[in-house]
Structures are given as C-alpha cells and as structure tokens.
Design a protein around this motif. Sequence first.
Motif, mmCIF file in Angstrom:
data_model
loop_
_atom_site.group_PDB
_atom_site.id
_atom_site.type_symbol
_atom_site.label_atom_id
_atom_site.label_comp_id
_atom_site.label_asym_id
_atom_site.label_seq_id
_atom_site.Cartn_x
_atom_site.Cartn_y
_atom_site.Cartn_z
ATOM 1 N N TRP A 218 0.852 -1.190 0.000
ATOM 2 C CA TRP A 218 0.000 0.000 0.000
ATOM 3 C C TRP A 218 0.887 1.239 0.000
ATOM 4 O O TRP A 218 1.827 1.336 0.791
ATOM 5 N N ARG B 98 0.580 5.709 -0.404
ATOM 6 C CA ARG B 98 -0.375 6.794 -0.279
ATOM 7 C C ARG B 98 0.220 8.075 -0.831
ATOM 8 O O ARG B 98 1.441 8.248 -0.860
ATOM 9 N N ARG C 18 4.206 10.314 -3.613
ATOM 10 C CA ARG C 18 3.655 9.042 -3.189
ATOM 11 C C ARG C 18 4.691 8.329 -2.324
ATOM 12 O O ARG C 18 5.888 8.329 -2.642
ATOM 13 N N ASP D 195 -2.798 11.188 8.135
ATOM 14 C CA ASP D 195 -2.940 9.971 7.339
ATOM 15 C C ASP D 195 -3.856 10.188 6.138
ATOM 16 O O ASP D 195 -4.004 9.293 5.294
ATOM 17 N N ALA E 45 -5.094 10.826 2.699
ATOM 18 C CA ALA E 45 -4.416 10.672 1.412
ATOM 19 C C ALA E 45 -5.242 9.738 0.532
ATOM 20 O O ALA E 45 -6.202 9.114 1.001
ATOM 21 N N TYR F 119 -4.983 6.244 -1.064
ATOM 22 C CA TYR F 119 -4.210 5.029 -0.825
ATOM 23 C C TYR F 119 -4.286 4.133 -2.058
ATOM 24 O O TYR F 119 -5.381 3.841 -2.553
ATOM 25 N N GLY G 237 -6.823 3.533 -6.631
ATOM 26 C CA GLY G 237 -6.729 4.390 -5.453
ATOM 27 C C GLY G 237 -8.058 4.518 -4.733
ATOM 28 O O GLY G 237 -9.124 4.468 -5.342
ATOM 29 N N GLN H 122 -9.798 6.907 -1.437
ATOM 30 C CA GLN H 122 -9.575 8.074 -0.579
ATOM 31 C C GLN H 122 -9.796 7.715 0.883
ATOM 32 O O GLN H 122 -10.806 7.096 1.241
#
Length: 122
Positions: A36, A38, A45, A89, A91, A93, A115, A117
């Motif tokens: 993973w 983000r 990223r 946190d 972002a 992902y 992705g 959110q």
Amino acid sequence: QVQLVESGGGLVQAGGSLKLSCAASGSIFSIDAMGWHRQAPGKQRELVAAITYGGRTNYADSVLGRFTISRDNAKNTAYLQMNSLKPEDTAVYYCAAGNYGPYGSTWTFRSWGQGTQVTVSS
C-alpha cells in the motif's frame, strides 16, 4: 498484467479505524509482493506497508504500531488495517503488486490500483 481492485476507504474521525482491501487478478503468478502506498495533496507518493507471499513485511516509520498489513494468499487479497488514525494519514491510498528482491531488501511494484480516498477529520 495484474489487475488490482481496492475497497474500504472513507471518512473517519481521528483515533478511528479503517480497513482497506485489495484483490488481485490476472497474471498473479508473476508477483510475490503486495503493498500500500499513499499520496497526499502536494506530496510525493510514499510506501506505507508491504508484504510478501511468505509474510515478510515492511512499514513506514510513520505508521509503525498503528497499521497492519496482511494477506490471504488463497484469495489473492491484501489488507491494510489502520488504527489510531491521524489527520496526517489523509491521502489517496493505492494498492500495488510486484516483487521483493532478489538482491537485497528491495521492493519493486509494477501494477497499481485506482486508489481509494482516506480522510481523517480532527
């Protein structure tokens, strides 16, 4: 080609939890690692967590002790359990698939999901 489908993002208050899922399909024989990443607005990223088929894991320092990556090899699915979430946190992902090694502790990701959110409110 490996296709990845993510789910589980959303809005949560600080201190809350979310669990992301990522299902892989296609040429899964070519991969032995999932991860993973983000990306927050205006930032690069970054890798959050990664795991091999054998269970080797790697975490960013910022999530160590709060996030847990796991996988179900039979389902070709990886999970990211996120606890004690913080506003930082927030972002998009991205799930990724690739390989670990073979030389040194390197993770190479070649396939990406669309992705999901994650928004953490204060």
